[in-house]
Scaffold this active site. Structure first.
Site, PDB file in Angstrom:
ATOM      1  N   SER A  66       0.643  -1.052  -0.079  1.00 32.31           N
ATOM      2  CA  SER A  66      -0.019  -0.117  -0.085  1.00 32.31           C
ATOM      3  C   SER A  66       0.864   1.195   0.196  1.00 32.31           C
ATOM      4  CB  SER A  66      -0.998   0.053   0.962  1.00 32.31           C
ATOM      5  OG  SER A  66      -1.984   1.031   0.922  1.00 32.31           O
ATOM      6  N   ASP A 210      -5.842  -3.871  -2.490  1.00 31.62           N
ATOM      7  CA  ASP A 210      -4.887  -3.621  -1.491  1.00 31.62           C
ATOM      8  C   ASP A 210      -3.949  -4.967  -0.975  1.00 31.62           C
ATOM      9  OD1 ASP A 210      -3.235  -2.756   0.850  1.00 31.62           O
ATOM     10  OD2 ASP A 210      -4.285  -0.755   0.710  1.00 31.62           O
TER      11      ASP A 210
END
Length: 746
Positions: A66, A210
């Protein structure tokens, strides 16, 4: 005092670890660095990178998830920690993580209507297609593409200055996906695609989101790469307590990252140097606290520096480096030559339109800024939801540009609410349609449902090889109650109806500037609301041919901090057909008896607002206006009306201190200074002072040729537009006036 024994023990254990590894293997121990995800909190990682640079500790492998994948990939490419900090401070994070383009990126002809409605419902094939609420992230993608330019021809991430891997999650299986090859921008974008916030990213046959869902702290991946010693920087505090779940993003993180909790426990055990950032006061969405997060990260880096320095010195003593340590390792990348340009994903749009707006040609040499600006020139038309590209290396600084396009729906129905002290409350409905009747066009109709109704329609067709010319048709209607004043005292109230239809040809110099010519048919009707000693009634029509020039470089729609909004128009009013009559004591009198002459005349109108930022909270606004009807002798007909804080009617010159039309004149010049101060987030105090000079060309007699006014506005930037209440004072009559405005003007 307690930290020193702990640091001493850590030094000893690290030195023993280095010695053990050195005895077990003939090669130098490999050091891995892992950066966790955490949204905005991931900016604190940058302080650790700066400490590593200062200590001269070389990293051999780097993994991230991320936000950790963004920061980590830049460091792996060769950016220094200091360079990454400069990038982080300069970025407009609110806009990068917004689902709306920045106003400066919107084409000139789109700026007026852009982002001014509370609700926008897209329609496809006659059926509503409700927005999913996810962020496509065009600005973020383009910014990442610019930053990743030095490795645009590298498809194997192990070939970076520091071998790099990032983590994503396969939506279909929920399994960890390690990204170590392909397009780095796409990989980073997939690693940070927070579920239900960002759109998923397709790579190959997988749809990815993610990586923090399954592996937010990828120490295991660093070990798999071959790291003997792993330094782990973690900005996440694991699952949050109920009272810490404040924003929607916090809740989404909590729901999505349950599986990661087990992976984290194992990862922490494998970490040799574990760095936990204390960021309880911040959330994943705290992009408004960039400076604070960077400062916290820097302090943590300073705390870790002695450890990194001793480790570096120990390794250098055991394994003397062949080359000295360098902070800045970014490779030089020359401009690239485009061998071909491919465009994929067009359904409703014309490829010639896309290429014309893009402005790139085969065989041309371009910088990353050139490619970004070219894409934005297309994106600013609002025909497209997302435009991404991949550069396919062809050797010798040559590449094929492979563009992938996702179009916006052709039809939108929009709704808004608006109120101000002059027009009263309105419910606004807008229907916008792309490619109506002819391709490469945009049309809309807006209706203000109110006791003072308004209607506006516009058709605009892009023309020319580069689509920087345009042909426009428009219609506008307003129905107002107009009060005429003398010496700032009410004299007569009229019902005024105004209708125009126009055609124009526009040349767009860039997204902020345009010029052109046009002709407007105008119809005006005046009806007195009650009988008086002397009244004017009737209607007339005329033609107005004009040239215009416009600039709009404002940085945002509501309470801009910088930029200019300038609209200039000058033309000739002619072919007047009039049916006006003057009635005095009930008897009809010809307008000529009062000196009214309906001759042709020249007309010029200017509106300008210029914003200059003083600091992070304050902005100075310089507002100027001017209107002149040369050789105009028609009394209030076609005259300029001065007053009010917002332009809400034809021929208006806003100025603080008086209400709309308290001055009616054929010539006026205004100057107003305002200071816009944001004392709380989205909440403003705006003191104003202004002056007007008028009646320097015309036929309208008035006691005062000069007016000065002052005011104070309290404003709030809301989802429906500005909400403002103002108190104003006029020197010439000494009276206070109130003014309220809610929402965007029609």
């Amino acid at each position: 005092m307690r930290k020193r024994p702990a640091l001493a023990l850590l030094f000893i254990s690290l030195l023993l670890s280095v010695a053990v590894v050195a005895q077990q293997a003939p090669r130098q121990p490999r050091i891995g660095l892992t950066l966790s995800g955490g949204g905005a909190k991931g900016l604190a990682h940058i302080g650790i990178l700066q400490a590593l640079d200062s200590a001269g500790l070389k990293i051999d492998y780097l993994t991230g998830t991320s936000m950790g994948s963004i920061v980590g990939s830049l460091y792996a490419m060769g950016y220094s920690g200091d360079a990454i900090e400069r990038v982080a401070r300069q970025m407009d994070w609110d806009n990068l993580f917004s689902n709306q383009p920045v106003l400066t990126d919107i084409s000139f002809e789109e700026k007026r209507e852009y982002n001014k409605y509370m609700i926008e419902i897209p329609f496809e094939y006659g059926k509503p297609k409700l927005a999913s609420g996810v962020i496509a992230g065009e600005q973020l993608w383009l910014e990442l593409a610019r930053l990743c330019w030095p490795v645009n021809n590298v498809r194997d991430f192990s070939k970076f200055n520091i071998p790099f891997k990032c983590i994503a999650t396969d939506v279909t299986t929920g399994q960890v996906v390690t990204l170590d090859s392909g397009d780095i921008v796409t990989a980073i974008r997939a690693s940070m695609a927070i579920p239900s916030v960002f759109t998923a990213v397709k790579i190959g046959d997988k749809k990815l989101v993610d990586g923090g869902v399954v592996r937010n702290f990828p120490v295991i991946t660093a070990k798999e790469m071959g790291a003997d010693i792993v330094i782990g920087s973690n900005v996440s505090n694991g699952l949050r307590k109920a009272d810490q779940l404040v924003t929607p993003l916090d809740i989404i993180y909590q729901l999505g990252f349950y599986k990661d909790a087990d992976d984290f426990r194992e990862a922490k055990k494998l970490t040799d140097i574990y760095i936990q950032h204390q960021l309880d006061d911040y959330s994943a969405a705290s992009f408004g606290s960039v400076d604070s997060l960077l400062d916290i990260g820097r302090k943590k880096g300073e705390e870790m520096y002695p450890i990194f320095k001793r480790m570096a010195d120990s390794l250098n003593a055991l394994y003397p480096p062949e080359r000295p340590f360098r902070k800045d390792r970014l490779p030089f990348t020359p401009d690239i030559e485009l061998m071909d340009i491919k465009v994929n994903g067009l359904v409703h749009s014309d490829e010639s339109f896309f290429r014309g707006r893009l402005g790139l040609v085969k065989g041309g040499c371009y910088t990353p800024a050139d490619l970004k600006n070219a894409v934005l020139n297309v994106f600013g038309t609002r025909f497209f939801k997302m435009i991404t590209y991949r550069l396919e290396p062809q050797g010798d600084c040559k590449s094929i540009m492979d563009i992938q396009v996702e179009e916006n729906p052709l039809t939108y129905v929009k709704f808004g609410l608006q109120y101000n002290s002059f027009t009263n409350a309105s419910a606004i409905v807008n229907i916008s349609q792309r490619n109506f009747v002819v391709p490469n066009s945009r049309s809309f109709v807006s209706l203000a449902i109110s006791e003072n109704p308004r209607v506006q329609g516009e058709f605009f067709k892009y023309l020319g090889p580069k689509r920087n010319f345009g042909f426009g048709l428009g219609v506008y209607y307003e129905d107002n109650e107009l009060t005429l004043y003398r010496d700032f005292k009410r004299q007569m109230e009229y019902h005024m109806k105004y209708l125009n239809g126009e055609a124009k040809l526009q040349y767009t110099l860039n997204s902020m500037m345009a010029m052109g010519v046009g002709t407007r048919y105008e119809f005006l009707n005046l009806t007195p609301r009650y009988e008086s000693v002397e009244v004017l009634r009737g209607n007339g029509n005329q033609l107005n041919s004009y040239v215009f020039f416009g600039v709009n470089s404002l940085d945002r729609k509501i309470y801009p901090r910088r930029g200019m909004d300038l609209q200039f128009e000058s033309g000739w009013v002619y072919h007047q057909q009039t049916g006006y009559r003057v009635y005095k004591d009930g008897e009809e009198t010809m307008p000529a008896d009062y000196g009214y002459k309906f001759n042709d005349y020249q007309r010029t109108l200017l509106h300008m607002k210029y914003h200059v930022p003083f600091n992070s909270k304050g902005t100075m606004q310089i507002q100027a206006g001017a209107g002149a009807n040369f050789t105009h002798q028609q009394g209030p007909i076609n005259a300029f009306v001065v007053g009010g804080l917002n332009a809400v009617m034809r021929n208006q010159l806003p100025i603080v201190g008086i209400r709309e039309a308290e001055i009616t004149t054929s010539s006026a010049a205004t100057l107003q200074l305002s200071y816009q101060y944001e004392f709380m987030r989205n909440t403003y105090a705006i003191p104003r002072a202004g002056v007007v000079m008028y009646d320097f060309l015309g036929d309208i007699s008035a006691k005062y040729k000069y007016m000065s006014g002052y005011g104070l506005t309290g404003g709030y930037s809301s989802f429906m537009g500005p909400i403002e209440a103002s108190v104003m004072y006029c020197d010439q009559d000494g009276r206070l006036r109130m003014y309220v405005n809610i929402g965007f003007n029609f």
